[in-house]
Design an enzyme around this catalytic site. Structure first.
Site, PDB file in Angstrom:
ATOM      1  N   ASP A  98      29.710  27.207  76.244  1.00 21.35           N
ATOM      2  CA  ASP A  98      29.917  27.311  77.693  1.00 21.35           C
ATOM      3  C   ASP A  98      30.220  25.919  78.236  1.00 21.35           C
ATOM      4  O   ASP A  98      29.313  25.178  78.589  1.00 21.35           O
ATOM      5  CB  ASP A  98      28.654  27.827  78.395  1.00 21.35           C
ATOM      6  CG  ASP A  98      28.380  29.285  78.137  1.00 21.35           C
ATOM      7  OD1 ASP A  98      29.080  30.124  78.713  1.00 21.35           O
ATOM      8  OD2 ASP A  98      27.435  29.596  77.382  1.00 21.35           O
ATOM      9  N   ARG A 102      27.683  22.292  78.051  1.00 23.79           N
ATOM     10  CA  ARG A 102      26.814  22.187  76.870  1.00 23.79           C
ATOM     11  C   ARG A 102      27.032  20.893  76.107  1.00 23.79           C
ATOM     12  O   ARG A 102      26.166  20.462  75.356  1.00 23.79           O
ATOM     13  CB  ARG A 102      27.052  23.375  75.930  1.00 23.79           C
ATOM     14  CG  ARG A 102      27.003  24.734  76.574  1.00 23.79           C
ATOM     15  CD  ARG A 102      25.709  25.000  77.322  1.00 23.79           C
ATOM     16  NE  ARG A 102      25.669  26.366  77.826  1.00 23.79           N
ATOM     17  CZ  ARG A 102      24.807  26.783  78.749  1.00 23.79           C
ATOM     18  NH1 ARG A 102      23.932  25.937  79.281  1.00 23.79           N
ATOM     19  NH2 ARG A 102      24.812  28.036  79.151  1.00 23.79           N
ATOM     20  N   ARG A 110      29.846  27.837  90.544  1.00 23.79           N
ATOM     21  CA  ARG A 110      30.563  28.095  89.296  1.00 23.79           C
ATOM     22  C   ARG A 110      31.857  28.874  89.563  1.00 23.79           C
ATOM     23  O   ARG A 110      32.691  29.008  88.662  1.00 23.79           O
ATOM     24  CB  ARG A 110      29.673  28.867  88.334  1.00 23.79           C
ATOM     25  CG  ARG A 110      28.420  28.096  87.910  1.00 23.79           C
ATOM     26  CD  ARG A 110      27.436  29.008  87.207  1.00 23.79           C
ATOM     27  NE  ARG A 110      27.986  29.570  85.992  1.00 23.79           N
ATOM     28  CZ  ARG A 110      27.443  30.606  85.343  1.00 23.79           C
ATOM     29  NH1 ARG A 110      26.352  31.193  85.813  1.00 23.79           N
ATOM     30  NH2 ARG A 110      28.000  31.070  84.247  1.00 23.79           N
ATOM     31  N   HIS A 143      32.798  37.170  85.144  1.00 29.95           N
ATOM     32  CA  HIS A 143      32.043  38.160  84.410  1.00 29.95           C
ATOM     33  C   HIS A 143      32.497  39.530  84.908  1.00 29.95           C
ATOM     34  O   HIS A 143      32.117  39.936  86.002  1.00 29.95           O
ATOM     35  CB  HIS A 143      30.545  38.016  84.643  1.00 29.95           C
ATOM     36  CG  HIS A 143      30.008  36.634  84.401  1.00 29.95           C
ATOM     37  ND1 HIS A 143      30.144  35.595  85.319  1.00 29.95           N
ATOM     38  CD2 HIS A 143      29.334  36.104  83.327  1.00 29.95           C
ATOM     39  CE1 HIS A 143      29.557  34.506  84.835  1.00 29.95           C
ATOM     40  NE2 HIS A 143      29.070  34.777  83.637  1.00 29.95           N
ATOM     41  N   HIS A 177      20.181  36.970  84.650  1.00 32.11           N
ATOM     42  CA  HIS A 177      19.309  36.465  83.590  1.00 32.11           C
ATOM     43  C   HIS A 177      17.906  37.058  83.724  1.00 32.11           C
ATOM     44  O   HIS A 177      17.207  37.251  82.727  1.00 32.11           O
ATOM     45  CB  HIS A 177      19.199  34.937  83.650  1.00 32.11           C
ATOM     46  CG  HIS A 177      20.435  34.225  83.245  1.00 32.11           C
ATOM     47  ND1 HIS A 177      21.482  33.995  84.122  1.00 32.11           N
ATOM     48  CD2 HIS A 177      20.815  33.686  82.057  1.00 32.11           C
ATOM     49  CE1 HIS A 177      22.438  33.331  83.479  1.00 32.11           C
ATOM     50  NE2 HIS A 177      22.058  33.131  82.242  1.00 32.11           N
ATOM     51  N   ASP A 181      28.224  39.264  77.959  1.00 28.15           N
ATOM     52  CA  ASP A 181      27.378  38.124  78.291  1.00 28.15           C
ATOM     53  C   ASP A 181      26.171  38.193  77.356  1.00 28.15           C
ATOM     54  O   ASP A 181      25.988  39.163  76.606  1.00 28.15           O
ATOM     55  CB  ASP A 181      26.965  38.189  79.764  1.00 28.15           C
ATOM     56  CG  ASP A 181      26.639  36.817  80.347  1.00 28.15           C
ATOM     57  OD1 ASP A 181      26.404  35.876  79.568  1.00 28.15           O
ATOM     58  OD2 ASP A 181      26.613  36.694  81.586  1.00 28.15           O
TER      59      ASP A 181
END
Length: 616
Positions: free
Chosen positions: A151, A159, A220, A251, A263, A336
């Site tokens: 990501d 990352r 984002r 997404h 999440h 995801d």
């Protein structure tokens, strides 16, 4: 259980075919020319490519086919010799010691890198890890290259940090409104990732963020205007894929109007089908037209698209009916993370991967228990719930992606190019120039800005210091103060946090007495936030005060008395340094709001519309 041996064995329902172990050279030779064939814009070229790929699939055992569908985490900086702490974590979570054992046991088709999994220490280490993973995979019977992913959205989600080039995040790019900058971001980031052996990036975010309270998307996203988002998504896709890295639009079917983080919960989108067509679908259509290699699903419930209460990740009406059949997408569909609560609320971890495949998914990302998920898919084929032909469809799409991005012909990192590619002066300078075009001046009453070092020599920088995104220097107040000092000011930093106490506010006010001007970094200011008290008390000192909203531009709605305010859309170094240059008047602010800012006292009314932005 998956096979851990290197010999030939078979499971129920599969036929063992070629049992000889080919060399890495032989495997790559068998796929040689696939990438070239994919570039031939003819039906004959595509048919020849598929013939070669189907031949690879025909030689796989059922267990190997199941493995190709999974993309998983693994801990450690090395494929064969990670640190003991990472060995212990691998044993606990994955039942293996190393990436090498993981590949031998499950034959996974992909691995995802995380900083928290200790995969990303530095570029040369990442390249060595990538090549170690490829060597292990190609040494297996009928071994194929692994698709290595991460990501690297830039902005709030990265990352791989310094010395890699870190660029402005999506909402900042949205404020810059430049397709060429979005394309350059993808091209620069893609070239650096490919040099380190990373082939797939889970970017760009194609969500249209229309909910200021969205806790998981927010900055984002490129913004709230679907057409503007679509243009930037398509440009970034083309940038990444021109550099040999598969882009991922996420997404699907759209995560931009949620107030729940998938999440930790199960968001519900209440849009009508008509609104979805006009809003959420627009960037995904653009990504598909741009040839995006993969689309990531969202763990969201969308009743207008599927009347069941299943998440989109498990919805055949959404993934097959809409994405495949209506939008005409035949690339790779990836979930995801299957460890997220949004996809685990209704079904057990053994059912989720099976239902995702039945819905139309190709890649299963990061299940909480790889062993449970792997065996669940294997069992579903053996008992007839899934057919082997269904697996073949997904594997063909995955292999097409690997071939299109050159992974089958050349999966290796390019360590000899790291010094000439990763974090180069040219790339860093480009990141600075892009950031300068994104900083947005929201308020500037009475010509408060720019500050002049001859007039406002002593500058106090106070405010929130959220943990910096991966690999950036931080903290934000320190980065701003250092950048202002380099520009000729005598700047000092005083961190006051996201919830300053009364004593901390007093300390900041006292320090302001010795300053000629004050810069306040704010972070997600709410109606009850003591950040408001801090700003009001500093304004009362009579010193010139400039607010820098380092994440959401919505902060200004909670700070009505502020006379100067910038929005940076993220608190990474590149954006903060650009903000410092704007504060100092070295560059003129050029960014414009990509989202509306609504009034705090009347959210139905806009305080500042999309497109608002001042300059000097």
């Amino acid at each position: 259980m998956p096979d851990t041996s290197t010999g030939s064995d078979t499971g129920t329902g599969s036929t063992r075919r070629d049992t000889a172990r080919p060399s890495r050279r032989a495997v790559l030779a068998a796929t040689a020319g696939v990438t070239a064939a994919l570039t031939v814009p003819t039906a004959a070229g595509a048919a020849d490519t598929d013939r070669r790929l189907r031949a690879l699939i025909s030689r796989m055992t059922l267990e190997e086919k199941v493995g190709q569908l999974f993309v998983t985490r693994v801990y450690g900086h090395s494929a064969t010799a990670p640190d003991q702490a990472d060995i212990d974590t691998n044993l606990k979570e994955l039942g293996v010691r190393t990436a090498a054992e993981l590949i031998a046991k499950y034959r996974v088709g992909g691995i995802i890198y995380f900083a928290w999994a200790h995969n990303t220490r530095d570029p040369h280490q990442i390249a060595a890890l990538s090549d170690g993973i490829q060597r292990v995979s190609l040494d297996q019977p009928r071994g194929l290259p692994v698709l290595i992913a991460t990501d690297q959205e830039h902005g709030a989600v990265c990352r791989i940090g310094k010395p890699a080039t870190l660029l402005p995040g999506a909402m900042a790019i949205g404020a810059g409104r430049s397709r060429s900058d979005a394309r350059a971001l993808g091209r620069i980031s893609g070239a650096e990732l490919r040099a380190m052996g990373v082939h797939q990036d889970y970017a760009p975010d194609a969500d249209v963020n229309v909910n200021p309270a969205n806790p998981v998307i927010g900055v984002r996203s490129f913004g709230a205007d679907p057409d503007a988002v679509a243009a930037l998504v398509a440009a970034e896709v083309r940038g990444y894929q021109s550099a040999g890295v598969a882009a991922t639009a996420k997404h699907f079917p759209g995560h931009g109007d949620t107030s729940v983080d998938s999440h930790y919960g199960f968001p519900v989108i209440t849009h009508s089908r008509e609104l979805w067509e006009r809003l959420d679908a627009v960037p995904f259509r653009a990504a598909i037209r741009a040839g995006v290699d993969s689309v990531m699903t969202g763990h969201i419930q969308f009743p207008a698209l599927d009347g069941s209460d299943d998440p989109a990740t498990l919805s055949r009406p959404v993934l097959t009916g809409i994405l495949r059949e209506e939008l005409g997408y035949d690339g790779v569909v990836i979930t995801d993370s299957l460890g997220m609560q949004g996809v685990r609320t209704k079904y057990g971890d053994d059912r989720v991967p099976v239902l995702a495949l039945k819905a139309g998914v190709d890649q299963l990302l990061n299940p909480p228990s790889l062993d449970v998920a792997w065996n669940a898919v294997l069992t579903a084929v053996r008992n007839g719930e899934l057919t082997e032909e269904r697996l073949d469809e997904s594997i063909l799409r995955i292999l097409r992606l690997k071939a299109r991005r050159g992974v089958l012909d050349h999966p290796w990192a390019r360590p000899d190019r790291i010094g000439r590619t990763v974090g180069t002066k040219a790339h860093l300078a480009a990141a600075d120039r892009i950031a300068e075009r994104t900083t947005t001046l929201l308020v500037n009453e009475g010509g408060t800005l720019p500050f002049d070092p001859r007039r406002e020599q002593r500058v106090l920088v106070v405010g929130a210091d959220p943990a910096s995104p991966s690999g950036t220097t931080g903290p934000p107040t320190g980065v701003l103060a250092a950048a202002l000092t380099e520009l000729g000011f005598a700047a000092t930093a005083l961190s006051t946090g996201t919830a300053p106490s009364a004593a901390t506010v007093d300390k900041a006010v006292t320090a302001a007495g010795n300053a000629d001007a004050v810069v306040v970094a704010t972070y997600n200011v709410t109606a009850g936030s003591s950040q408001r008290t801090l700003v009001d008390r500093l304004l009362a000192t009579g010193r010139p005060v400039a607010v820098v909203a380092v994440r959401n531009p919505y902060d200004i709605a909670q700070l009505p008395a502020v006379r100067a305010c910038l929005a940076t859309y993220c608190w990474t170094d590149v954006e903060l340094r650009a903000a410092a240059r704007v504060l100092a008047g070295r560059v003129a602010p050029r960014g414009r709001l990509p989202v509306p800012v609504r009034r705090a006292d009347d959210p139905a009314r806009e305080l500042y519309p999309i497109g608002h932005g001042l300059t000097y």
